[in-house]
Every structure is written in structure tokens, then in C-alpha cells.
Design a protein around this motif. Structure first.
Motif, PDB file in Angstrom:
ATOM      1  N   SER A   1       0.830  -1.203   0.000  1.00  0.00           N
ATOM      2  CA  SER A   1       0.000   0.000   0.000  1.00  0.00           C
ATOM      3  C   SER A   1       0.863   1.251   0.000  1.00  0.00           C
ATOM      4  O   SER A   1       0.618   2.189  -0.759  1.00  0.00           O
ATOM      5  CB  SER A   1      -0.909   0.035   1.231  1.00  0.00           C
ATOM      6  N   GLU A   2       1.865   1.255   0.872  1.00  0.00           N
ATOM      7  CA  GLU A   2       2.756   2.413   0.933  1.00  0.00           C
ATOM      8  C   GLU A   2       3.491   2.598  -0.384  1.00  0.00           C
ATOM      9  O   GLU A   2       3.666   3.724  -0.847  1.00  0.00           O
ATOM     10  CB  GLU A   2       3.732   2.250   2.093  1.00  0.00           C
ATOM     11  N   HIS A   3       3.902   1.507  -0.990  1.00  0.00           N
ATOM     12  CA  HIS A   3       4.591   1.579  -2.287  1.00  0.00           C
ATOM     13  C   HIS A   3       3.663   2.169  -3.350  1.00  0.00           C
ATOM     14  O   HIS A   3       4.070   2.988  -4.160  1.00  0.00           O
ATOM     15  CB  HIS A   3       5.081   0.199  -2.710  1.00  0.00           C
ATOM     16  N   CYS A   4       2.409   1.762  -3.321  1.00  0.00           N
ATOM     17  CA  CYS A   4       1.422   2.287  -4.269  1.00  0.00           C
ATOM     18  C   CYS A   4       1.291   3.795  -4.113  1.00  0.00           C
ATOM     19  O   CYS A   4       1.262   4.535  -5.083  1.00  0.00           O
ATOM     20  CB  CYS A   4       0.075   1.597  -4.042  1.00  0.00           C
ATOM     21  N   TRP A   5       1.199   4.260  -2.870  1.00  0.00           N
ATOM     22  CA  TRP A   5       1.061   5.707  -2.631  1.00  0.00           C
ATOM     23  C   TRP A   5       2.299   6.451  -3.098  1.00  0.00           C
ATOM     24  O   TRP A   5       2.205   7.570  -3.606  1.00  0.00           O
ATOM     25  CB  TRP A   5       0.786   5.992  -1.164  1.00  0.00           C
ATOM     26  N   GLU A   6       3.469   5.855  -2.918  1.00  0.00           N
ATOM     27  CA  GLU A   6       4.703   6.490  -3.386  1.00  0.00           C
ATOM     28  C   GLU A   6       4.698   6.654  -4.900  1.00  0.00           C
ATOM     29  O   GLU A   6       5.317   7.569  -5.435  1.00  0.00           O
ATOM     30  CB  GLU A   6       5.917   5.671  -2.958  1.00  0.00           C
ATOM     31  N   LEU A   7       4.015   5.779  -5.588  1.00  0.00           N
ATOM     32  CA  LEU A   7       3.919   5.861  -7.044  1.00  0.00           C
ATOM     33  C   LEU A   7       2.815   6.820  -7.476  1.00  0.00           C
ATOM     34  O   LEU A   7       2.461   6.886  -8.644  1.00  0.00           O
ATOM     35  CB  LEU A   7       3.657   4.473  -7.641  1.00  0.00           C
ATOM     36  N   ASP A   8       2.283   7.575  -6.520  1.00  0.00           N
ATOM     37  CA  ASP A   8       1.226   8.546  -6.774  1.00  0.00           C
ATOM     38  C   ASP A   8      -0.015   7.869  -7.323  1.00  0.00           C
ATOM     39  O   ASP A   8      -0.624   8.308  -8.291  1.00  0.00           O
ATOM     40  CB  ASP A   8       1.712   9.644  -7.724  1.00  0.00           C
TER      41      ASP A   8
END
Length: 58
Positions: A18-25
Motif C-alpha cells: 500500500s505504501e509503495h502504491c502511494w509512493e507511485l502517486d
């Protein structure tokens, strides 16, 4: 050994993804995420009410 992609993810793995997804905007509306969570928790009526908020006004 690699993890079988069909096995369920641990909470830490889910959080990392989830955090990785948010980092990818990743642009997923928080209401959509909340509705999905409510469905998974078995709170279908609340999820349906949340989804009603996402429908366009005609």
C-alpha cells in the motif's frame, strides 16, 4: 525461495505494498478504499452506503 503469488500476504506485506502504491502517486479515492475495506470486513450495508457517495449525481 520466492513467495508463492497465490498465498495470502501478511499484514506487513500488505502495508508495504500500500505504501509503495502511494509512493507511485496512485490516485485511488479514499472513499473507494474505505468501501473495499468495509466489504472485506463483512459490513456490506455500510460499504453500499459509502459507494452511493461515489455515484455521479444525475
Amino acid at each position: 525461495m520466492t513467495k508463492d503469488y497465490r498465498s495470502p500476504l501478511s499484514l506487513d506485506e500488505q502495508r508495504f505494498r500500500s505504501e509503495h502504491c502511494w509512493e507511485l502517486d496512485c490516485d485511488i479515492d479514499p472513499l473507494i478504499l474505505r468501501a473495499r475495506l468495509l466489504h472485506r470486513q463483512g459490513q456490506s450495508l455500510l460499504a453500499l452506503a459509502m459507494e452511493q457517495e461515489l455515484l455521479p449525481i444525475l
